[in-house]
Motif scaffolding. Structure first.
Motif, PDB file in Angstrom:
ATOM      1  N   TYR A  57      10.699  -6.769   3.732  1.00 40.99           N
ATOM      2  CA  TYR A  57      11.128  -7.992   3.028  1.00 40.99           C
ATOM      3  C   TYR A  57      11.866  -7.620   1.764  1.00 40.99           C
ATOM      4  N   LYS A  72      -3.153  -8.005   2.022  1.00 43.35           N
ATOM      5  CA  LYS A  72      -3.418  -6.736   1.318  1.00 43.35           C
ATOM      6  C   LYS A  72      -2.150  -5.886   1.217  1.00 43.35           C
ATOM      7  N   LEU A  84       0.676 -20.647   7.226  1.00 39.89           N
ATOM      8  CA  LEU A  84      -0.273 -19.980   6.333  1.00 39.89           C
ATOM      9  C   LEU A  84      -1.677 -20.047   6.937  1.00 39.89           C
ATOM     10  N   ILE A  85      -2.222 -18.915   7.280  1.00 38.22           N
ATOM     11  CA  ILE A  85      -3.595 -18.899   7.820  1.00 38.22           C
ATOM     12  C   ILE A  85      -4.557 -19.010   6.639  1.00 38.22           C
ATOM     13  N   GLY A 139      -6.372 -12.434   7.443  1.00 33.56           N
ATOM     14  CA  GLY A 139      -5.177 -13.255   7.719  1.00 33.56           C
ATOM     15  C   GLY A 139      -4.025 -12.400   8.226  1.00 33.56           C
ATOM     16  N   SER A 154       0.627   4.825   2.179  1.00 30.21           N
ATOM     17  CA  SER A 154       1.439   4.642   3.397  1.00 30.21           C
ATOM     18  C   SER A 154       1.322   3.191   3.865  1.00 30.21           C
ATOM     19  N   LEU A 155       1.954   2.931   5.001  1.00 29.95           N
ATOM     20  CA  LEU A 155       1.825   1.613   5.641  1.00 29.95           C
ATOM     21  C   LEU A 155       1.216   1.775   7.033  1.00 29.95           C
ATOM     22  N   GLY A 156       0.520   2.888   7.245  1.00 26.94           N
ATOM     23  CA  GLY A 156       0.018   3.145   8.606  1.00 26.94           C
ATOM     24  C   GLY A 156       1.204   3.467   9.503  1.00 26.94           C
ATOM     25  N   LEU A 166      -2.580 -13.194  -1.988  1.00 23.86           N
ATOM     26  CA  LEU A 166      -3.925 -13.747  -1.761  1.00 23.86           C
ATOM     27  C   LEU A 166      -5.022 -12.907  -2.420  1.00 23.86           C
ATOM     28  N   VAL A 188       3.925 -14.736   2.070  1.00 28.17           N
ATOM     29  CA  VAL A 188       2.508 -14.620   1.708  1.00 28.17           C
ATOM     30  C   VAL A 188       2.105 -13.160   1.923  1.00 28.17           C
ATOM     31  N   VAL A 189       1.359 -12.602   0.974  1.00 32.20           N
ATOM     32  CA  VAL A 189       0.895 -11.221   1.120  1.00 32.20           C
ATOM     33  C   VAL A 189      -0.633 -11.190   1.077  1.00 32.20           C
ATOM     34  N   GLN A 191      -5.148  11.066  11.097  1.00 37.92           N
ATOM     35  CA  GLN A 191      -4.170  10.394  10.234  1.00 37.92           C
ATOM     36  C   GLN A 191      -4.179  10.952   8.808  1.00 37.92           C
ATOM     37  N   PHE A 212       3.730   8.234  10.387  1.00 33.40           N
ATOM     38  CA  PHE A 212       3.349   7.810   9.030  1.00 33.40           C
ATOM     39  C   PHE A 212       4.362   8.350   8.032  1.00 33.40           C
ATOM     40  N   SER A 245       0.810  -1.229   0.000  1.00 33.37           N
ATOM     41  CA  SER A 245       0.000   0.000   0.000  1.00 33.37           C
ATOM     42  C   SER A 245       0.839   1.273   0.000  1.00 33.37           C
ATOM     43  N   PRO A 265      -6.980  -1.284   7.053  1.00 30.14           N
ATOM     44  CA  PRO A 265      -7.142  -1.670   5.642  1.00 30.14           C
ATOM     45  C   PRO A 265      -6.643  -3.062   5.253  1.00 30.14           C
ATOM     46  N   ALA A 308      -3.626  -7.117  14.721  1.00 34.61           N
ATOM     47  CA  ALA A 308      -3.967  -5.724  14.412  1.00 34.61           C
ATOM     48  C   ALA A 308      -5.044  -5.227  15.368  1.00 34.61           C
TER      49      ALA A 308
HETATM   50  C1  FAD Z   1      -3.583   3.713   6.375  1.00 32.13           C
HETATM   51  C2  FAD Z   1      -3.264   2.519   7.248  1.00 32.13           C
HETATM   52  C3  FAD Z   1      -3.789   2.474   8.529  1.00 32.13           C
HETATM   53  C4  FAD Z   1      -3.497   1.368   9.357  1.00 32.13           C
HETATM   54  N1  FAD Z   1      -4.026   1.346  10.613  1.00 32.13           N
HETATM   55  C5  FAD Z   1      -3.778   0.289  11.421  1.00 32.13           C
HETATM   56  C6  FAD Z   1      -4.347   0.225  12.732  1.00 32.13           C
HETATM   57  O1  FAD Z   1      -5.089   1.084  13.156  1.00 32.13           O
HETATM   58  N2  FAD Z   1      -4.048  -0.863  13.487  1.00 32.13           N
HETATM   59  C7  FAD Z   1      -3.227  -1.874  13.052  1.00 32.13           C
HETATM   60  O2  FAD Z   1      -3.004  -2.843  13.792  1.00 32.13           O
HETATM   61  N3  FAD Z   1      -2.691  -1.831  11.816  1.00 32.13           N
HETATM   62  C8  FAD Z   1      -2.936  -0.786  10.992  1.00 32.13           C
HETATM   63  N4  FAD Z   1      -2.393  -0.750   9.729  1.00 32.13           N
HETATM   64  C9  FAD Z   1      -1.477  -1.828   9.301  1.00 32.13           C
HETATM   65  C10 FAD Z   1      -2.151  -2.990   8.570  1.00 32.13           C
HETATM   66  O3  FAD Z   1      -3.324  -2.592   7.915  1.00 32.13           O
HETATM   67  C11 FAD Z   1      -2.463  -4.151   9.498  1.00 32.13           C
HETATM   68  O4  FAD Z   1      -1.298  -4.625  10.127  1.00 32.13           O
HETATM   69  C12 FAD Z   1      -3.126  -5.312   8.740  1.00 32.13           C
HETATM   70  O5  FAD Z   1      -3.633  -6.220   9.639  1.00 32.13           O
HETATM   71  C13 FAD Z   1      -2.184  -6.049   7.807  1.00 32.13           C
HETATM   72  O6  FAD Z   1      -2.959  -6.906   6.983  1.00 32.13           O
HETATM   73  P1  FAD Z   1      -2.491  -7.218   5.487  1.00 32.13           P
HETATM   74  O7  FAD Z   1      -3.433  -8.150   4.880  1.00 32.13           O
HETATM   75  O8  FAD Z   1      -2.277  -5.943   4.755  1.00 32.13           O
HETATM   76  O9  FAD Z   1      -1.117  -7.923   5.788  1.00 32.13           O
HETATM   77  P2  FAD Z   1       0.158  -7.906   4.847  1.00 32.13           P
HETATM   78  O10 FAD Z   1       0.770  -6.536   4.907  1.00 32.13           O
HETATM   79  O11 FAD Z   1      -0.166  -8.462   3.521  1.00 32.13           O
HETATM   80  O12 FAD Z   1       1.080  -8.920   5.646  1.00 32.13           O
HETATM   81  C14 FAD Z   1       1.520  -8.638   6.955  1.00 32.13           C
HETATM   82  C15 FAD Z   1       2.249  -9.877   7.512  1.00 32.13           C
HETATM   83  O13 FAD Z   1       1.313 -10.941   7.650  1.00 32.13           O
HETATM   84  C16 FAD Z   1       1.687 -12.053   6.831  1.00 32.13           C
HETATM   85  N5  FAD Z   1       0.443 -12.617   6.286  1.00 32.13           N
HETATM   86  C17 FAD Z   1      -0.534 -11.972   5.608  1.00 32.13           C
HETATM   87  N6  FAD Z   1      -1.551 -12.814   5.341  1.00 32.13           N
HETATM   88  C18 FAD Z   1      -1.206 -14.022   5.848  1.00 32.13           C
HETATM   89  C19 FAD Z   1      -1.831 -15.302   5.900  1.00 32.13           C
HETATM   90  N7  FAD Z   1      -3.042 -15.525   5.369  1.00 32.13           N
HETATM   91  N8  FAD Z   1      -1.162 -16.314   6.506  1.00 32.13           N
HETATM   92  C20 FAD Z   1       0.048 -16.111   7.040  1.00 32.13           C
HETATM   93  N9  FAD Z   1       0.692 -14.936   7.037  1.00 32.13           N
HETATM   94  C21 FAD Z   1       0.074 -13.895   6.463  1.00 32.13           C
HETATM   95  C22 FAD Z   1       2.634 -11.498   5.788  1.00 32.13           C
HETATM   96  O14 FAD Z   1       3.537 -12.481   5.322  1.00 32.13           O
HETATM   97  C23 FAD Z   1       3.338 -10.397   6.577  1.00 32.13           C
HETATM   98  O15 FAD Z   1       4.348 -10.925   7.394  1.00 32.13           O
HETATM   99  C24 FAD Z   1      -2.668   0.336   8.882  1.00 32.13           C
HETATM  100  C25 FAD Z   1      -2.144   0.395   7.573  1.00 32.13           C
HETATM  101  C26 FAD Z   1      -2.445   1.465   6.759  1.00 32.13           C
HETATM  102  C27 FAD Z   1      -1.908   1.509   5.358  1.00 32.13           C
END
Ligand code: FAD
Length: 288
Positions: A287, A59, A174-175, A125, A210-212, A77, A56-57, A205, A249, A21, A121, A132
């Motif tokens: 990574y 979002k 892998l979840i 998984g 960004s990545l949060g 995914l 694994v990614v 915010q 951020f 993102s 966002p 989160a």
């Molecule tokens: C604008 C913005 C606001 C945010 N606000 C918050 C907030 O308020 N609170 C918060 O906690 N986070 C926040 N985040 C961070 C992020 O959204 C969370 O951490 C979210 O849960 C990550 O999910 P993802 O699917 O994007 O994971 P990814 O970024 O795709 O992956 C994160 C990690 O999880 C692993 N992974 C992903 N899916 C799986 C799976 N199915 N099985 C095994 N491993 C897996 C990946 O390998 C990686 O290590 C924010 C990010 C942004 C951009």
């Protein structure tokens, strides 16, 4: 039907902006896009057995990728089916579903579970993997169990068997899906809670790629405030910028590279250490 490697959609030199993102420049060596559980299990096992470096990614909202590293693969995914099923007072949710999509399902069915988290966002998984949370709630609050592939076996692990703390779990593997406890709640109350969270986010915010939060909040402190007190708000390295609105951020204003973003991360880390003696810990994953 037996799955072959060539059945699975593969993109060589995929642009990072399609996977993370923060949308930094550069490419990933190879990305697989499975479209169902069988394909996903096949490719995950194939890469594991052959000792090929991959991640694994979901979002990609918490991952910063460095540019082109040979032989580094991603399983995205993004194209997995977004399944959600209710069984009694439980909701079984596919990992690829976004938290917002899970909330939409709950909203339509008058179910309380994800309303406070709906503005995170990420995927379900990714959210579980990192525990989160926001606005006093976290994904483990209503979690019952996860279906996970570990060491070549699919297991159901109950929440009680998982160690989790602030933005951290001991899960590996892998979840595939997860089960949550849901309770009946009027949809107007659900949307009211979610809207309050959205408004609070908009107020505090920044918008943009960004990545949060980059760093975790150290106990008793806000990482954003510490970075701000170092005078770093608005600091820019090419198209990467420490947000003026929230210093934890980093925003990509167009064509920021991994190096630009990493420069600002290191700068914030170094200045906070220098001024306050606090060693900020990354919340994001880098990574490979
Ligand atoms: C604008 C913005 C606001 C945010 N606000 C918050 C907030 O308020 N609170 C918060 O906690 N986070 C926040 N985040 C961070 C992020 O959204 C969370 O951490 C979210 O849960 C990550 O999910 P993802 O699917 O994007 O994971 P990814 O970024 O795709 O992956 C994160 C990690 O999880 C692993 N992974 C992903 N899916 C799986 C799976 N199915 N099985 C095994 N491993 C897996 C990946 O390998 C990686 O290590 C924010 C990010 C942004 C951009």
């Amino acid at each position: 039907m037996e799955i072959k490697l060539t059945d699975i959609e593969f993109v060589a030199n995929e642009e990072i902006k399609n996977l993370s993102s923060i949308k930094n420049t550069g490419t990933i060596y190879g990305v697989y896009y499975p479209k169902g559980e069988q394909e996903l299990l096949f490719i995950y096992n194939f890469l594991s057995i052959n000792n090929i470096k991959f991640i694994v990614v979901g979002k990609g909202t918490n991952i910063l990728f460095s540019s082109q590293i040979n032989n580094f693969f991603v399983i995205s995914l993004k194209k997995m089916p977004k399944k959600v099923k209710k069984y009694k007072n439980h909701l079984i949710v596919a990992s690829s579903l976004s938290i917002a999509e899970a909330f939409q399902y709950c909203y339509k069915n008058n179910l309380s579970c994800f309303e406070k988290l709906s503005t995170v966002p990420g995927s379900i998984g990714g959210a579980i993997m990192l525990n989160a949370g926001c606005f006093g709630a976290d994904i483990f609050d209503n979690l019952v169990s996860v279906k996970i592939l570990q060491d070549g076996k699919i297991k159901n692990i109950k929440k009680e068997k998982i160690t989790y703390e602030y933005r951290k779990t001991n899960l590996r593997g892998l979840i595939l899906s997860s089960t949550f406890l849901v309770t009946k709640k009027n949809r107007f109350d659900l949307i009211k809670t979610a809207s309050n969270c959205i408004n609070e986010r908009i107020a505090k915010q920044p918008k943009g790629y960004s990545l949060g939060s980059i760093f975790k909040n150290p106990t008793g402190f806000s990482a954003g405030e510490l970075i701000d007190k170092c005078g770093l708000k608005g600091t820019q390295k090419n198209d990467a910028k420490i947000s003026e609105k929230h210093a934890n951020f980093i925003i990509n204003e167009g064509n920021a590279s991994y190096d630009d973003i990493k420069y600002l991360i290191d700068l914030a880390h170094e200045k906070v250490k220098e001024k306050f003696g606090i060693d900020l810990e990354l919340e994001i994953k880098i990574y490979p």
